[in-house]
Each structure stands twice: as structure tokens, then as C-alpha cells.
Enzyme design. Structure first.
Site, PDB file in Angstrom:
ATOM      1  N   HIS A 109      -7.674  -1.617   5.712  1.00 46.75           N
ATOM      2  CA  HIS A 109      -6.641  -0.671   6.252  1.00 46.75           C
ATOM      3  C   HIS A 109      -6.987   0.723   5.742  1.00 46.75           C
ATOM      4  O   HIS A 109      -5.906   1.656   5.820  1.00 46.75           O
ATOM      5  CB  HIS A 109      -5.153  -1.021   5.500  1.00 46.75           C
TER       6      HIS A 109
ATOM      7  N   ASP B 128       5.469   4.802   4.995  1.00 47.82           N
ATOM      8  CA  ASP B 128       6.390   3.996   5.819  1.00 47.82           C
ATOM      9  C   ASP B 128       6.491   2.699   4.950  1.00 47.82           C
ATOM     10  O   ASP B 128       7.495   1.896   5.281  1.00 47.82           O
ATOM     11  CB  ASP B 128       5.781   3.562   7.206  1.00 47.82           C
ATOM     12  N   HIS B 129       5.952   2.550   3.903  1.00 50.67           N
ATOM     13  CA  HIS B 129       6.105   1.444   2.818  1.00 50.67           C
ATOM     14  C   HIS B 129       6.734   1.806   1.410  1.00 50.67           C
ATOM     15  O   HIS B 129       7.000   0.840   0.803  1.00 50.67           O
ATOM     16  CB  HIS B 129       4.752   0.590   2.783  1.00 50.67           C
TER      17      HIS B 129
ATOM     18  N   HIS C 209       0.769  -1.277  -0.040  1.00 49.56           N
ATOM     19  CA  HIS C 209       0.127  -0.113  -0.023  1.00 49.56           C
ATOM     20  C   HIS C 209       0.729   1.229  -0.082  1.00 49.56           C
ATOM     21  O   HIS C 209       2.055   1.269   0.204  1.00 49.56           O
ATOM     22  CB  HIS C 209      -0.942  -0.063   1.217  1.00 49.56           C
TER      23      HIS C 209
ATOM     24  N   HIS D 203       1.255   3.969   2.022  1.00 52.69           N
ATOM     25  CA  HIS D 203       1.504   4.755   3.104  1.00 52.69           C
ATOM     26  C   HIS D 203       3.176   5.041   2.969  1.00 52.69           C
ATOM     27  O   HIS D 203       3.832   3.994   2.620  1.00 52.69           O
ATOM     28  CB  HIS D 203       1.331   4.092   4.346  1.00 52.69           C
TER      29      HIS D 203
ATOM     30  N   ASP E 218      -0.469  -3.681   5.834  1.00 50.52           N
ATOM     31  CA  ASP E 218      -1.124  -3.392   6.963  1.00 50.52           C
ATOM     32  C   ASP E 218      -2.578  -3.850   6.721  1.00 50.52           C
ATOM     33  O   ASP E 218      -3.285  -3.584   5.834  1.00 50.52           O
ATOM     34  CB  ASP E 218      -0.926  -1.928   7.329  1.00 50.52           C
TER      35      ASP E 218
ATOM     36  N   HIS F   2       6.036  -5.230  11.654  1.00 51.36           N
ATOM     37  CA  HIS F   2       5.046  -4.089  11.631  1.00 51.36           C
ATOM     38  C   HIS F   2       4.850  -3.763  13.066  1.00 51.36           C
ATOM     39  O   HIS F   2       3.620  -3.412  13.507  1.00 51.36           O
ATOM     40  CB  HIS F   2       4.202  -3.825  10.860  1.00 51.36           C
TER      41      HIS F   2
END
Ligand SMILES: [Zn+2]
Ligand SMILES: [Zn+2]
Length: 313
Positions: free
Chosen positions: A140, A67-68, A63, A65, A211, A269
Site C-alpha cells: 500500500h 481515514d483509518h 495502517h 493513513h 488497504d 473501502h
């Protein structure tokens, strides 16, 4: 086949855990590495490993976001300077193409290798004679995919000597038998491939999820998996917090592994609110529901061994 954790923290980098990235090392199988997500500084993490960026063949983004994905443009750019000449394919939700095009074009980054971007939908997103990768949407708040990587069963080796004893000479017939075809010889005899092939090798399954809250698609993707990598941002009992932020607790991750009848679960995570001591507790909590549970740490590697030999029906 090894799963190597490059980053295992939630949300933002922490001293003990960098943000998410997981490498699936398929060096023996296809001489390559597949990445799942590339949070910020993934390329720095790779510097501490034996992973060669030029070996990265595919990157599956769960996804969008930060942090990914914030590590992606830098990693792709550096790969050009590290001898990477072969094509890289990035799979991810709608928007991943814009993200890469804009970051690479504004920074005037020119890659010396072809970059293919595939904006995926649910279903089989990649398949060849060795592997298939299936994606499903999780829960998510933003589009977040889980991936099921399934290795195909490998047919047994051809028992050439046995064939020769039966009076079959090497040639195109051997290939047909190897491919599992029933062959009728000129003298009318029928050769059943099963009698002339060694034991088949059952393919392995690794499920890596983005996530998510607890959801049915997670169970679907993890059915019978040799390894399920599931986020566990929060400890058991934090269901409300997990639900509010579209994440899972240790118990929820374990419940998915249990219902899917996976062989092994690895939690990742992990929120930075938990220290080393708490990590042990997180594993214990999950193990109350699913005993074969482990917790990821940066630079941890899990080997997925070949399965016991099994004859083709
Ligand atoms: Zn995240
Ligand atoms: Zn997220």
C-alpha cells in the site's frame, strides 16, 4: 462472532459511507469487542449501535493513513467517560505510539484505564488459549497490515457419566482427560481422552485486511478463512488507477478470495464515486470470479456461525 461494519468508505467521509472501522464482536466468546481501524467519527457511528465502548478490548490498526486512525484519540478519550476501566491494547505499525502519545498529551487527555500500545512486526501479534492474531504486510505504499484472526479449536465436553461407568471417580484425573491427556489408572488401565470427550468444535477464521494492491500476503492471510474482508476501492477494469493509488479492484479482491479458498468475501473501502446502484454492479463483478461475495455497508453485520462439529483425530 459477528463482523460489524462501522465505516466502509475510502479516503474521506461521504454521506452514505463513513471512513473505515470494523468491529469484531466476540461477546459470547470473551465478552468483548475488537476494533479494526477507527477512522474519523467512529465514535459517532458507535452511538447508533449496541456496541459499548467499555467493551472494546483491542484495536488493530492496519495502517496510519488518516481515514483509518483519525477517530482513535477521540474514541479512546470518550471511553474514559463511558465507564471504560479495563485495559485497551492498540496494535499497529511503527508510528502508532507517537500518534497516540502526541494527540493525547497535547490535548491533555488523561485516560482512566491502562492503554497499551504495541508496534507490531509480521507474525503472531496476539495469542491466548482462545484466539491467535497473525499480521502480514500488504502492498500500500505505506506500511499496511492485514490481520488473520483464528479461533482455536475447542475440545469437546467431558463425558463424565461415561467415565464414572468406567469406574473413574471425579477429581484431578477428569481435568487431565479434559485437557486431552492419556491417563493410566492405578489398576493399569489406560484411558484414551478421545473416548471420553464429545465432538470438538473447529475454530473460525476471519481475515481483515488493510488497504492494499493485489498481493501474495493477502492470499496467505485469507487461506481457508470463513470470511475475508478485502478492500475494493475501484471497479473492475480500473487496474491502472488501483495500481497508481495502491488499492484493489473488485476483480482483484475476488481473485484473492478465490486463490485463498476463503468461504465468503465481503468488499469494503468503497470509493464515493460509486452510488447505491453501482454497489450492486461491484458485487456482480466480484461474483464473476468468487460467487459468495457481499458488499459492506455502514451498520451491516455478518454473523460467522459455529462450524459443523468435528471429532478430534
Ligand atoms: Zn483507506
Ligand atoms: Zn490507505
Amino acid at each position: 462472532m459477528d463482523v460489524f461494519f462501522l465505516g466502509t468508505g475510502a479516503g474521506m467521509p461521504a454521506k452514505l459511507r463513513n471512513v473505515t472501522s470494523i468491529a469484531l464482536k466476540l461477546l459470547e466468546e470473551r465478552g468483548s469487542v475488537w476494533l479494526f481501524d477507527a477512522g474519523e467519527a467512529t465514535q459517532h457511528q458507535i452511538l447508533h449501535t449496541s456496541i459499548k465502548p467499555r467493551r472494546i478490548e483491542k484495536i488493530f490498526v492496519t495502517h496510519l493513513h488518516g481515514d483509518h486512525i483519525y477517530g482513535l484519540p477521540g474514541l479512546l478519550s470518550s471511553r474514559s467517560f463511558q465507564g471504560g476501566e479495563t485495559e485497551v491494547t492498540v496494535y499497529g505499525p511503527k508510528g502508532i505510539r507517537d500518534f497516540l502519545q502526541i494527540s493525547l498529551s497535547i490535548s491533555q487527555t488523561y485516560l482512566k484505564y491502562p492503554l497499551k500500545v504495541v508496534e507490531i512486526e509480521e507474525g503472531i501479534v496476539f495469542e491466548d488459549e482462545q484466539f491467535s492474531v497473525e499480521a502480514r504486510l500488504l502492498d500500500h505504499g505505506i506500511m499496511s497490515y492485514g490481520y488473520r484472526v483464528a479461533e482455536k479449536d475447542r475440545p469437546g465436553t467431558l463425558l463424565a457419566d461415561k467415565l464414572k461407568e468406567a469406574g473413574v471417580q471425579p477429581g484431578p484425573i477428569f481435568k487431565k482427560i479434559k485437557d486431552g491427556e492419556t491417563v493410566t489408572l492405578e489398576d493399569g488401565r489406560v484411558i484414551e481422552p478421545n473416548e471420553f470427550l464429545g465432538p470438538a468444535q473447529k475454530g473460525r477464521v476471519v481475515t481483515i485486511l488493510g488497504d492494499t494492491r493485489f498481493c501474495e500476503n493477502a492470499i496467505f492471510l485469507a487461506k481457508g478463512a470463513d470470511l475475508l474482508v478485502h478492500e475494493a476501492t475501484f471497479a473492475k477494469g480500473e487496474d491502472q488507477l488501483a495500481s497508481d493509488y495502491f488499492h484493489s479492484t473488485t476483480h482483484q479482491a475476488a481473485e484473492v478470495a478465490k486463490q485463498a479458498e476463503a468461504k465468503q468475501l465481503c468488499l469494503t473501502h468503497i470509493s464515493s464515486r460509486y452510488d447505491r446502484h453501482a454497489w450492486r454492479e461491484l458485487v456482480k463483478e466480484a461474483a464473476e470470479i468468487f460467487p459468495n461475495t457481499d458488499i459492506a455497508e455502514d451498520f451491516k453485520e455478518i454473523n460467522i456461525p459455529l462450524k459443523g462439529e468435528k471429532h478430534l483425530p
